[in-house]
Each structure stands twice: as C-alpha cells, then as structure tokens.
Design a protein around this motif. Structure first.
Motif, PDB file in Angstrom:
ATOM      1  N   LEU A 113       1.952   1.916  -3.545  1.00 26.74           N
ATOM      2  CA  LEU A 113       0.843   2.394  -4.366  1.00 26.74           C
ATOM      3  C   LEU A 113       0.487   3.833  -4.036  1.00 26.74           C
ATOM      4  CD1 LEU A 113      -1.462  -0.767  -4.266  1.00 26.74           C
ATOM      5  CD2 LEU A 113       0.059  -0.048  -6.127  1.00 26.74           C
ATOM      6  N   ILE A 114       0.509   4.170  -2.739  1.00 28.34           N
ATOM      7  CA  ILE A 114       0.161   5.531  -2.320  1.00 28.34           C
ATOM      8  C   ILE A 114       1.210   6.523  -2.808  1.00 28.34           C
ATOM      9  CG2 ILE A 114      -0.074   7.035  -0.311  1.00 28.34           C
ATOM     10  CD1 ILE A 114      -1.328   4.575   1.129  1.00 28.34           C
ATOM     11  N   ARG A 115       2.468   6.150  -2.669  1.00 28.58           N
ATOM     12  CA  ARG A 115       3.539   7.065  -3.080  1.00 28.58           C
ATOM     13  C   ARG A 115       3.550   7.280  -4.593  1.00 28.58           C
ATOM     14  NH1 ARG A 115       6.087   8.122   1.414  1.00 28.58           N
ATOM     15  NH2 ARG A 115       6.445   6.528   3.004  1.00 28.58           N
ATOM     16  N   HIS A 116       2.987   6.337  -5.335  1.00 28.36           N
ATOM     17  CA  HIS A 116       2.959   6.458  -6.797  1.00 28.36           C
ATOM     18  C   HIS A 116       1.550   6.789  -7.307  1.00 28.36           C
ATOM     19  CE1 HIS A 116       6.763   4.311  -6.154  1.00 28.36           C
ATOM     20  NE2 HIS A 116       7.126   4.748  -7.343  1.00 28.36           N
ATOM     21  N   ASN A 117       0.697   7.276  -6.366  1.00 26.97           N
ATOM     22  CA  ASN A 117      -0.663   7.708  -6.724  1.00 26.97           C
ATOM     23  C   ASN A 117      -1.455   6.621  -7.436  1.00 26.97           C
ATOM     24  OD1 ASN A 117      -0.269  10.401  -5.727  1.00 26.97           O
ATOM     25  ND2 ASN A 117       0.901  10.864  -7.591  1.00 26.97           N
ATOM     26  N   GLN A 118      -1.303   5.382  -6.973  1.00 25.65           N
ATOM     27  CA  GLN A 118      -2.016   4.267  -7.581  1.00 25.65           C
ATOM     28  C   GLN A 118      -2.988   3.594  -6.612  1.00 25.65           C
ATOM     29  OE1 GLN A 118       0.914   1.536  -9.127  1.00 25.65           O
ATOM     30  NE2 GLN A 118       1.988   3.133 -10.274  1.00 25.65           N
ATOM     31  N   TYR A 119      -3.065   4.089  -5.368  1.00 25.80           N
ATOM     32  CA  TYR A 119      -3.931   3.452  -4.382  1.00 25.80           C
ATOM     33  C   TYR A 119      -5.360   3.927  -4.581  1.00 25.80           C
ATOM     34  CZ  TYR A 119      -5.268   1.331   0.062  1.00 25.80           C
ATOM     35  OH  TYR A 119      -5.849   0.539   1.025  1.00 25.80           O
ATOM     36  N   LYS A 139       0.839  -1.201   0.000  1.00 28.04           N
ATOM     37  CA  LYS A 139       0.000   0.000   0.000  1.00 28.04           C
ATOM     38  C   LYS A 139       0.876   1.254   0.000  1.00 28.04           C
ATOM     39  CE  LYS A 139      -3.963  -2.128   2.349  1.00 28.04           C
ATOM     40  NZ  LYS A 139      -4.808  -2.108   3.564  1.00 28.04           N
ATOM     41  N   GLU A 140       1.997   1.166   0.737  1.00 29.57           N
ATOM     42  CA  GLU A 140       2.915   2.308   0.782  1.00 29.57           C
ATOM     43  C   GLU A 140       3.399   2.658  -0.629  1.00 29.57           C
ATOM     44  OE1 GLU A 140       7.323   3.439   2.619  1.00 29.57           O
ATOM     45  OE2 GLU A 140       6.397   1.499   3.051  1.00 29.57           O
ATOM     46  N   ASN A 190      -1.833   5.968   7.743  1.00 29.93           N
ATOM     47  CA  ASN A 190      -1.084   7.224   7.750  1.00 29.93           C
ATOM     48  C   ASN A 190       0.041   7.181   8.770  1.00 29.93           C
ATOM     49  OD1 ASN A 190      -1.533   9.405   5.971  1.00 29.93           O
ATOM     50  ND2 ASN A 190      -3.619   9.624   6.726  1.00 29.93           N
TER      51      ASN A 190
END
Length: 262
Positions: free
Chosen positions: A225-231, A222-223, A240
């Motif tokens: 995906l979130i950092r690459h704006n894919q989540y 998830k980390e 968070n």
C-alpha cells in the motif's frame, strides 16, 4: 407533568427488557467458534503426529482476536503436540515450561542475530520442542526481552520467499506469515514431511473463503500500500525500518517472522 410522563415511560421501557440474557449462537466443541463459521471440516481426517512439539508462548491479547489461527494448530495436531502458555513473561514459575525451555533439544523460532536457518537443523537430533512467540511484533519483542531464559536458547529462523495465505489480514511487509503458517513451515522442514503444509493450511483457507464470501476483502500488505501510495496513515519508525530491510534484501529470499504482524 411532562417530566413525570417521560420518567414513567423510561421505567416502562426498562421493565420490558427481557430478564434473561440473549441466546448465544451454538459453538463447535472442537474449535469453539460459532457453528455457522466452524472450519473443522477442513481439518485433517486424523490429527497429525509430529515427532516433536510446538510450544506457543502466547500474549494474552491474542486470545481476544476473533480470527486467530493458533487454535487451528492445536486441534490439527495430536493431543500433547501443541502446547500453549499464556503470559507476558516466561516461564512464570511453571516447572513444566521451564523444563521445556531449558531442554537442549528446544529451538526458539526468533529472528535474532544468532538465529540460523531451520533447514540447517538435523532432524535426527530430535525430537525437538519448537518454541514460537504468538503476538504482534512489539508484543513478541517485549516477551523476548523480559524472558531471559529465551536468550540462551538455540535460535532458528525461517527463510522463505512465499506469501501469506491469511489474505483477510494486513501484514506489515511481503513475506510475513501468521503463527499458524510459520509453525507449519517449520514442521514441514523439521519433519521432512509436506503433509503438514498441505493439510494444516486447509482450515485457514476455509476461514478466509468464508469471510470473503460474507463481505471481507483481500488485504494487501502495508508495504504494498505504501509503495503504491494507498496507505492512509503516517508511517512509523518501526515500519520504516522493516521497509528498508525489505529493500536491502529484495533480491534474496526474505526472512519470515513467526507472527502474523511481524
């Protein structure tokens, strides 16, 4: 008249349903998985025999997971070397488990403020009972807080910079490991024996390869995906906090959690 015909047709359809239940796929007697997806061929030729024991305090929901990894540990180790207790609160009037949890040589693998790196434990003071909580991070925290006997135990943590081999499941952050992987790493340290890491991970590799060959895909954390704006979902408070913790320690070895979803 039309309604009568429809009712008659419905009853005929019900009458044609076989009385016997459908045949289930044959299962392996060792791992209890369907024979077609059995991973037992990847197990060590002989079960490994550590000096201590692994004790899993397993949340009941874990048993329902089709791709759980705890059985790989229980059949990869010699009989009596991996004990599994199910419940949401322990020891639940179980004298055997209470004896284990109050044993001075027992170690709880849990990332608390008082945990010390497991590398600091002297294996000559063993054999140890290594206790792991098997469940999602919220489930594990609930088990810990409701099981007061765990609070007074010696607590250890696993420090690692590795990534999980359980690539068909999504982890919250980089560095999180499954129950199987965490137990194997801890055993390798306590026993000073790399065979645990080399041999007990093979069934997990076999499971992942089979799933990938049959339509599964590799999962990023998830980390990532979130950092690459894919989540695709909103980020909760707990995730968070995990991400902020990862940012604070991104240049240091990360502390592995003892469950696949920590």
């Amino acid at each position: 008249m039309g309604e009568g015909l429809l009712e008659m047709t419905a009853w005929e359809d019900l009458a044609n349903i076989p009385a016997d239940p459908p045949k289930m796929r044959p299962k392996c007697i060792k791992c209890c998985r369907p024979v077609q997806v059995c991973w037992c061929s990847a197990l060590p030729s002989q079960p490994l025999t550590p000096s201590g024991r692994i004790v899993l305090l397993q949340h009941p929901a874990e048993e329902k997971r089709s791709l759980r990894t705890a059985p790989m540990l229980s059949v990869g180790l010699a009989p009596g070397k991996c004990l599994i207790y199910k419940g949401k609160r322990f020891p639940r009037q179980d004298e055997e488990l209470e004896t284990i949890l109050t044993d001075k040589r027992s170690l709880l693998l849990y990332p608390s403020a008082s945990s010390v790196p497991i590398e600091q434990i002297d294996p000559r003071d063993g054999p140890y009972n290594l206790i792991l909580i098997d469940g999602t991070w919220p489930q594990a925290k609930a088990i810990y807080h409701s099981s007061t006997v765990l609070h007074g135990m010696r607590q250890v943590k696993l420090v690692t910079s590795g990534t999980s081999s359980y690539i068909i499941r999504t982890q919250p952050t980089e560095g999180c490991l499954s129950t199987l992987e965490t137990a194997i790493e801890a055993l390798s340290v306590l026993e000073r024996d790399a065979r645990y890491r080399e041999q007990l991970l093979q069934p997990l590799h076999a499971l992942c390869q089979f799933q990938l060959a049959n339509g599964a895909v590799t999962h990023q954390s998830k980390e990532f995906l979130i950092r690459h704006n894919q989540y695709p979902k909103l980020i909760g408070r707990r995730l968070n906090r995990l991400l902020k913790h990862a940012d604070n320690f991104k240049d240091e070895p990360s502390e592995s959690a003892e469950n696949s979803t920590y």
